[in-house]
Write an enzyme that holds these catalytic residues in place. Structure first.
Site, mmCIF file in Angstrom:
data_model
loop_
_atom_site.group_PDB
_atom_site.id
_atom_site.type_symbol
_atom_site.label_atom_id
_atom_site.label_comp_id
_atom_site.label_asym_id
_atom_site.label_seq_id
_atom_site.Cartn_x
_atom_site.Cartn_y
_atom_site.Cartn_z
ATOM 1 C CD1 TRP A 186 5.646 25.278 -6.210
ATOM 2 C CD2 TRP A 186 5.208 27.047 -4.921
ATOM 3 N NE1 TRP A 186 4.662 26.015 -6.823
ATOM 4 C CE2 TRP A 186 4.376 27.109 -6.055
ATOM 5 C CE3 TRP A 186 5.118 28.065 -3.969
ATOM 6 C CZ2 TRP A 186 3.447 28.135 -6.260
ATOM 7 C CZ3 TRP A 186 4.206 29.095 -4.167
ATOM 8 C CH2 TRP A 186 3.379 29.120 -5.312
ATOM 9 C CD GLU A 227 5.042 21.994 -3.619
ATOM 10 O OE1 GLU A 227 5.716 22.709 -2.841
ATOM 11 O OE2 GLU A 227 3.813 21.810 -3.487
ATOM 12 C CE LYS A 229 0.040 25.792 -8.162
ATOM 13 N NZ LYS A 229 -0.112 26.655 -7.022
ATOM 14 C CG ASP A 260 0.664 20.140 -3.358
ATOM 15 O OD1 ASP A 260 -0.515 19.799 -3.561
ATOM 16 O OD2 ASP A 260 0.980 21.076 -2.597
ATOM 17 C CG HIS A 263 1.020 21.308 -6.941
ATOM 18 N ND1 HIS A 263 2.196 21.907 -6.595
ATOM 19 C CD2 HIS A 263 0.054 21.945 -6.231
ATOM 20 C CE1 HIS A 263 1.971 22.853 -5.703
ATOM 21 N NE2 HIS A 263 0.673 22.885 -5.464
ATOM 22 C CG HIS A 287 3.576 19.753 -0.049
ATOM 23 N ND1 HIS A 287 3.762 21.037 -0.496
ATOM 24 C CD2 HIS A 287 4.523 19.536 0.898
ATOM 25 C CE1 HIS A 287 4.791 21.566 0.157
ATOM 26 N NE2 HIS A 287 5.267 20.688 0.996
ATOM 27 C CG ASP A 295 -2.876 23.824 -5.740
ATOM 28 O OD1 ASP A 295 -3.005 22.927 -4.901
ATOM 29 O OD2 ASP A 295 -1.920 24.625 -5.741
ATOM 30 C CG ASP A 297 -3.562 24.338 -1.253
ATOM 31 O OD1 ASP A 297 -2.769 23.405 -1.053
ATOM 32 O OD2 ASP A 297 -3.401 25.186 -2.164
ATOM 33 C CG ASP A 327 0.743 22.857 0.865
ATOM 34 O OD1 ASP A 327 0.329 23.841 1.490
ATOM 35 O OD2 ASP A 327 1.246 22.938 -0.279
HETATM 36 C C1 RNT Z 1 1.906 26.051 -3.782
HETATM 37 C C2 RNT Z 1 2.622 24.925 -3.147
HETATM 38 C C3 RNT Z 1 3.407 25.263 -1.930
HETATM 39 C C4 RNT Z 1 2.658 26.150 -0.969
HETATM 40 C C5 RNT Z 1 3.289 26.299 0.380
HETATM 41 C C6 RNT Z 1 2.771 27.481 1.103
HETATM 42 O O1 RNT Z 1 1.088 25.677 -4.795
HETATM 43 O O2 RNT Z 1 1.742 23.895 -2.872
HETATM 44 O O3 RNT Z 1 3.847 24.107 -1.331
HETATM 45 O O4 RNT Z 1 1.352 25.715 -0.779
HETATM 46 O O5 RNT Z 1 4.642 26.271 0.277
HETATM 47 ZN ZN ZN Z 2 2.604 22.213 -1.815
#
Ligand code: RNT
Ligand code: ZN
Length: 419
Positions: A186, A227, A229, A260, A263, A287, A295, A297, A327
């Site tokens: 990523w 990955e 986004k 993810d 994303h 993820h 995003d 998290d 994640d």
């Molecule tokens: C970032 C991605 C990525 C990170 C990690 C730390 O937007 O989601 O995967 O969160 O690699």
């Molecule tokens: Zn991620």
């Protein structure tokens, strides 16, 4: 206590058996589903580099809860605590290159070698864990204006080298631990404001990926994932590695695609994408995260989307070709609790999906009986999954229900508060 759990479990078993669901088999299947736990929840995605500064790349932790891990020993001890609160043995730990251990010597990202991760491997062996890996293309002086898509050839070369070395580290993990390491790329590259030439950075990214992936590394040991986004902080207007870009790249180059949960656009969910994408890619990395308006998290909770993801995987028998990784990073609550909540929930959602009488539901659907479909789906929501979960925890000798919280509080008092 345990007698009551047994009783509740027997009742639940009967209720599910009426619909042809074998609860013991479901638990057996659950035992074999691996979840990759991200190491970065333990220290707010900072890592161990000598000059480790703040987190960049448009991702962010908020909060300043005391007690975060400051080195490998502490981080691994914290992970061990978490693992002791999780039912089952099928776990991997997901490491970022930021978590290299170089004995105080500065080793830049383009010079990392397997030996800098030997402590992780020794520990994984001791704890019977797999390891996954991620090159870190952020939180570095050379990552501020693009990495693999940089217009500066020197910078781009630096990051290509990092990507290549990461695959070697992944291969080392795979060989040492006897199971493939998922190596996930990523990058944060993008632009805050309107971009005129959106093509050139993508051509450069494509070329960089081609160079990184050129070395022949057996998929038995290292599997590459990419990955995408939709946007990040500071890349609101343009992201080089968008969904279309990486989906195309993964299909054409036979890599894994990473989805993810945070994303995509806020009303878009990854659960709906899985059955489409599997027509064209062989293997997915997920993820599992929880975006709140962006995003963000947040810690994964047992919400509709988590259940929907698990249902998609189980209903379509996609588990064997899906790598489930977590994640999220919350610095505002006890980090051991954050990990425990998110990981237990992910396994709980998988259990719920495994307890669904999918065949019966598919049957009424195929018959066009949508009344029964909706009625049953709603009734099954309140079937006694919790009783099976409690029994599952009991059977695996880990805290039942919220009892794990006392252990986390004790660990906070004895260990975290002294840091
Ligand atoms: C970032 C991605 C990525 C990170 C990690 C730390 O937007 O989601 O995967 O969160 O690699
Ligand atoms: Zn991620």
């Amino acid at each position: 206590m345990s007698k009551l759990i047994e009783q509740n479990y027997q009742n639940a078993k009967e209720a599910y058996a009426k619909w042809g669901v074998d609860v013991d088999k479901a638990m057996e299947k659950l035992d074999n589903i691996s979840i990759s736990i991200h190491c970065w929840q333990g220290d707010d995605v900072i890592g161990f580099e000598n000059d480790a500064g703040s987190l960049t790349g448009g991702i962010q932790t908020t909060g300043n809860y005391p007690g975060k891990a400051r080195n490998g020993e502490e981080l691994r001890a914290d992970l061990e605590k978490v693992l002791s609160l999780l039912p089952g043995d099928a776990y991997k730990v997901n490491v970022h290159s930021l978590y290299a251990e170089t004995d105080g010597v500065k080793v830049d990202r383009d010079a990392l070698e397997p030996k800098h991760f030997a402590k992780w491997v020794d520990w994984a062996k001791k704890n019977k864990l797999g390891l996954d890996f991620n090159p870190s293309f952020f939180s570095h002086p050379l990552s501020e204006n693009g990495t693999l898509s940089s217009i500066d050839e020197g910078i781009r070369k630096f990051w290509i080298e990092h990507g290549k070395r990461s695959r070697e580290i992944g291969e080392y993990f795979g060989k040492e631990l006897g199971q493939a390491c998922i190596n996930n790329i990523w990058i944060p590259d993008g632009s805050k404001d309107i971009v005129v030439d959106k093509l050139a950075p993508r051509l450069r990214l494509k070329d960089s990926l081609d160079q990184i992936l050129a070395a022949p590394i057996s998929k038995k040991y290292n599997k590459d994932a990419v990955e995408s986004k939709v946007f990040g902080i500071g890349s609101e207007s343009y992201v080089v590695g968008s969904h279309e870009f990486y989906m195309g790249y993964a299909i054409k180059n036979n890599t894994l695609l990473c989805l993810d949960a945070g994303h995509f656009h806020p009303t878009e969910v990854i659960s709906t994408k899985i059955s489409a994408i599997f027509n064209f890619v062989d293997e997915l990395l997920l993820h599992v995260s929880r975006p709140v308006r962006w995003d963000s998290d947040h810690v994964v909770i047992l919400d509709d989307e988590l259940n929907a993801i698990a249902q998609e995987l189980v209903r379509n028998d996609f588990i064997p070709k899906t790598n489930i990784a977590l994640d999220f990073f919350d610095a505002s609550i006890n980090r051991i609790a954050a990990w425990t909540i998110g990981t237990r929930n992910t396994r709980k959602a998988l259990l719920a999906a495994l307890l669904e009488p999918t065949a019966a539901l598919k049957k009424v659907e195929a018959e066009g009986d949508f009344t029964s479909r909706l009625a049953l789906l709603e009734e099954f929501k309140t079937y006694p999954m919790g009783a099976v979960w409690d029994y599952y925890c009991l059977k695996h000798d880990v805290p039942v229900k919220e009892a794990w919280l006392d252990e986390v509080k004790a660990y906070e008092k004895d260990v975290l508060s002294k840091r």
